[in-house]
Scaffold this motif. Structure first.
Motif, PDB file in Angstrom:
ATOM      1  N   UNK A   1      38.419  46.089  32.074  1.00  0.00           N
ATOM      2  CA  UNK A   1      39.473  45.274  31.480  1.00  0.00           C
ATOM      3  C   UNK A   1      40.690  45.288  32.408  1.00  0.00           C
ATOM      4  N   UNK A   2      40.866  44.291  33.262  1.00  0.00           N
ATOM      5  CA  UNK A   2      41.938  44.334  34.268  1.00  0.00           C
ATOM      6  C   UNK A   2      43.332  44.205  33.653  1.00  0.00           C
ATOM      7  N   UNK A   3      44.298  44.915  34.247  1.00  0.00           N
ATOM      8  CA  UNK A   3      45.688  44.746  33.844  1.00  0.00           C
ATOM      9  C   UNK A   3      46.152  43.351  34.245  1.00  0.00           C
ATOM     10  N   UNK A   4      46.983  42.770  33.398  1.00  0.00           N
ATOM     11  CA  UNK A   4      47.420  41.398  33.651  1.00  0.00           C
ATOM     12  C   UNK A   4      48.140  41.284  34.991  1.00  0.00           C
ATOM     13  N   UNK A   5      49.081  42.203  35.222  1.00  0.00           N
ATOM     14  CA  UNK A   5      49.872  42.124  36.456  1.00  0.00           C
ATOM     15  C   UNK A   5      49.054  42.421  37.711  1.00  0.00           C
ATOM     16  N   UNK A   6      47.881  43.021  37.528  1.00  0.00           N
ATOM     17  CA  UNK A   6      47.070  43.357  38.702  1.00  0.00           C
ATOM     18  C   UNK A   6      46.292  42.149  39.224  1.00  0.00           C
ATOM     19  N   UNK A   7      46.203  41.087  38.437  1.00  0.00           N
ATOM     20  CA  UNK A   7      45.426  39.914  38.836  1.00  0.00           C
ATOM     21  C   UNK A   7      46.087  39.191  40.007  1.00  0.00           C
ATOM     22  N   UNK A   8      45.312  38.889  41.017  1.00  0.00           N
ATOM     23  CA  UNK A   8      45.821  38.236  42.220  1.00  0.00           C
ATOM     24  C   UNK A   8      45.162  36.868  42.423  1.00  0.00           C
ATOM     25  N   UNK A   9      45.671  36.152  43.403  1.00  0.00           N
ATOM     26  CA  UNK A   9      45.085  34.852  43.729  1.00  0.00           C
ATOM     27  C   UNK A   9      43.645  35.028  44.195  1.00  0.00           C
TER      28      UNK A   9
ATOM     29  N   UNK B   1      41.639  37.341  43.147  1.00  0.00           N
ATOM     30  CA  UNK B   1      40.860  37.565  41.928  1.00  0.00           C
ATOM     31  C   UNK B   1      40.533  36.234  41.258  1.00  0.00           C
ATOM     32  N   UNK B   2      41.524  35.347  41.203  1.00  0.00           N
ATOM     33  CA  UNK B   2      41.328  34.049  40.553  1.00  0.00           C
ATOM     34  C   UNK B   2      40.216  33.267  41.252  1.00  0.00           C
ATOM     35  N   UNK B   3      40.244  33.268  42.581  1.00  0.00           N
ATOM     36  CA  UNK B   3      39.194  32.555  43.321  1.00  0.00           C
ATOM     37  C   UNK B   3      37.837  33.222  43.108  1.00  0.00           C
ATOM     38  N   UNK B   4      37.839  34.555  43.011  1.00  0.00           N
ATOM     39  CA  UNK B   4      36.593  35.282  42.794  1.00  0.00           C
ATOM     40  C   UNK B   4      35.968  34.907  41.450  1.00  0.00           C
ATOM     41  N   UNK B   5      36.801  34.790  40.406  1.00  0.00           N
ATOM     42  CA  UNK B   5      36.311  34.403  39.082  1.00  0.00           C
ATOM     43  C   UNK B   5      35.754  32.988  39.117  1.00  0.00           C
ATOM     44  N   UNK B   6      36.504  32.077  39.734  1.00  0.00           N
ATOM     45  CA  UNK B   6      36.036  30.683  39.819  1.00  0.00           C
ATOM     46  C   UNK B   6      34.710  30.592  40.573  1.00  0.00           C
ATOM     47  N   UNK B   7      34.639  31.235  41.744  1.00  0.00           N
ATOM     48  CA  UNK B   7      33.438  31.142  42.570  1.00  0.00           C
ATOM     49  C   UNK B   7      32.248  31.834  41.909  1.00  0.00           C
TER      50      UNK B   7
ATOM     51  N   UNK C   1      56.274  42.788  28.122  1.00  0.00           N
ATOM     52  CA  UNK C   1      55.861  43.564  29.291  1.00  0.00           C
ATOM     53  C   UNK C   1      55.534  42.688  30.499  1.00  0.00           C
ATOM     54  N   UNK C   2      55.138  41.435  30.280  1.00  0.00           N
ATOM     55  CA  UNK C   2      54.774  40.552  31.399  1.00  0.00           C
ATOM     56  C   UNK C   2      55.534  39.232  31.346  1.00  0.00           C
ATOM     57  N   UNK C   3      56.652  39.230  30.637  1.00  0.00           N
ATOM     58  CA  UNK C   3      57.402  37.977  30.480  1.00  0.00           C
ATOM     59  C   UNK C   3      57.832  37.437  31.850  1.00  0.00           C
ATOM     60  N   UNK C   4      57.545  36.165  32.068  1.00  0.00           N
ATOM     61  CA  UNK C   4      57.925  35.525  33.320  1.00  0.00           C
ATOM     62  C   UNK C   4      56.919  35.686  34.440  1.00  0.00           C
ATOM     63  N   UNK C   5      55.872  36.479  34.196  1.00  0.00           N
ATOM     64  CA  UNK C   5      54.836  36.659  35.224  1.00  0.00           C
ATOM     65  C   UNK C   5      54.109  35.340  35.458  1.00  0.00           C
ATOM     66  N   UNK C   6      53.815  35.040  36.720  1.00  0.00           N
ATOM     67  CA  UNK C   6      53.137  33.790  37.057  1.00  0.00           C
ATOM     68  C   UNK C   6      51.655  34.050  37.270  1.00  0.00           C
ATOM     69  N   UNK C   7      50.833  33.384  36.500  1.00  0.00           N
ATOM     70  CA  UNK C   7      49.388  33.591  36.584  1.00  0.00           C
ATOM     71  C   UNK C   7      48.819  33.032  37.882  1.00  0.00           C
ATOM     72  N   UNK C   8      47.972  33.798  38.581  1.00  0.00           N
ATOM     73  CA  UNK C   8      47.331  33.285  39.806  1.00  0.00           C
ATOM     74  C   UNK C   8      46.305  32.203  39.531  1.00  0.00           C
ATOM     75  N   UNK C   9      45.971  31.989  38.258  1.00  0.00           N
ATOM     76  CA  UNK C   9      45.024  30.932  37.904  1.00  0.00           C
ATOM     77  C   UNK C   9      45.705  29.571  37.812  1.00  0.00           C
ATOM     78  N   UNK C  10      47.050  29.566  37.762  1.00  0.00           N
ATOM     79  CA  UNK C  10      47.773  28.297  37.732  1.00  0.00           C
ATOM     80  C   UNK C  10      47.552  27.559  39.052  1.00  0.00           C
TER      81      UNK C  10
END
Length: 428
Positions: A169-177, A179-185, A218-227
């Motif tokens: 279960x990954x931490x929200x703030x730990x997600x990177x761009x 990671x996002x590409x890895x999930x998509x691919x 805790x993550x207010x304003x964080x920008x999702x790498x999936x955007x």
């Protein structure tokens, strides 16, 4: 080697196996679903390795429902921290000696969450994807007409992320761009998942994470790498539905009007000449059908039993030609009922309608990219060919956010413009 285990299936034409078990009718309401379906893997080895765990999970769900208790959901680290913090705070002020004695007791008895909340109260865990999912389900999914379907889809998305990243279960703030590409691919590499499905799942994931970013302190304003992460357009284009050809539409209409139930015939006729989405028609209230005056129309708006796709979906759709006649017949048949099509105005009703209509379509149209939804594409093509502007197309089809329709003023003006364009496109 043949797999001979209870509830194990291999869907026709697919490589993967699944555990599929019908839920007894008397437990369907308690469980919120009609069957338990879980993935087992793509090889015999994976099936044998996963079967015992999956079967035990299904048994636990059935037993919990029979006891009248909800299926247990494991708490996240953040939820455990919040519970322990509240519990310790409820104990009230205590001396250092009493606190030390309580800490020793908690440590000896293995009550780790309470021990940490007492000894190191400031060590708050970072919220994870599971926290974001639970918040999204609670605030965006609970109580909606198609809650069960939405829950299952969100759970599938969550499962794909965990499997792709391989770190639980990954931490929200730990997600990177990356990671996002890895999930998509990872999803695109699944031969059983169409690119259009991957596109929808990414949209779901964006909605979950962006909601957390706006609502969780805790993550207010964080920008999702999936955007901004998209499936390649040329890949998605291969999945697009095709419009009906003139011959296909004539054959499909004849088949439906000659073999389907009266309600389904009327639904088809309204779909064909309004361009509405299937759920928009099956969920109509009798009061939504306005047949009086020079500009009859369907008043599409949000209902508790039927949500609309977006703000642009709230609109007035002109009723002309055969769609007007079908709506008139349906309203007369409804009598004192509130729903225009009560058999299909329920959770999963539009899906059931689509399945039945598709059986008729497939009797005469074999192209897999021509579906019931192709009626919308067919009408859009007719609007394009008769020079309807994009703004007018959006007013009729509900594709926009609602902003472009403001160019035509109030609802009466928009209805008048849309009616003229629809009559011209349909030649009525």
């Amino acid at each position: 080697m043949q797999i001979d285990l209870p509830y194990v299936q291999q869907p026709s034409g697919k490589k993967h196996y699944r555990y599929r078990r019908k839920v007894p009718k008397f437990l369907m309401e308690a469980l919120g679903k009609t069957e338990i379906v879980k993935p087992l893997g793509s090889t015999h080895t994976e099936v044998l390795r996963n079967y015992d765990r999956v079967h035990k999970e299904a048994e636990a769900e059935i037993k919990a429902a029979m006891r009248g208790k909800p299926v247990p959901v494991e708490k996240t680290a953040l939820e455990k921290y919040q519970w322990a913090t509240r519990h310790v705070a409820a104990l009230g002020p205590m001396s250092d000696a009493a606190a030390d004695a309580l800490a020793d007791h908690l440590e000896e008895t293995g009550q780790a969450e309470l021990y940490r909340a007492l000894v190191v109260p400031g060590r708050k865990p970072e919220p994870t994807l599971a926290d974001a999912v639970k918040l999204y389900l609670k605030e965006k999914v609970e109580g909606t007409a198609d809650e069960t379907k939405k829950r299952q889809r969100v759970e599938r998305v969550q499962g794909h992320v965990r499997k792709a990243l391989g770190r639980g279960d990954p931490q929200i703030r730990s997600l990177t761009k990356a990671d996002a590409r890895e999930v998509r691919d990872h999803m695109l590499a699944d031969k059983d998942m169409a690119p259009a499905t991957v596109h929808r799942y990414l949209n779901d994931l964006r909605a979950i994470l962006n909601h957390a970013s706006g609502e969780m302190d805790e993550v207010r304003g964080w920008l999702s790498p999936f955007n901004g992460l998209e499936v390649k357009k040329e890949t998605l284009a291969k999945e697009d539905r095709k419009p009906f050809t003139e011959g296909q539409l004539k054959a499909a209409r004849a088949r439906v009007l000659g073999h389907a139930s009266t309600d389904l015939q009327r639904i088809w006729r309204m779909l064909e000449q309004t361009g509405c989405r299937l759920a928009e028609v099956t969920g109509l209230m009798v009061d939504d059908v306005h047949l009086e005056g020079e500009l009859p129309y369907l008043d599409l708006k949000f209902h508790p039993h039927r949500r609309l796709k977006n703000a642009g979906s709230v609109r007035r759709v002109p009723l002309v030609g055969d769609a007007f006649k079908a709506a008139q017949e349906a309203r007369e048949a409804a009598g004192d009922r509130a729903l225009l099509f009560p058999t299909y105005a329920r959770e999963g009703g539009s899906t059931a309608t689509s399945q039945v209509l598709m059986k008729h379509v497939r009797k005469v149209v074999i192209d897999p990219k021509v579906t019931v939804h192709s009626l919308r594409h067919t009408l859009k093509d007719k609007l394009v060919r008769t020079d309807a502007t994009e703004a007018v197309q959006n007013i009729i089809l509900g594709h926009s956010s609602g902003a472009v329709s403001e160019a035509y003023g109030g609802p009466e003006a928009r209805l008048e413009v849309a009616t003229r364009a629809l009559r011209r496109a349909l030649g009525v």
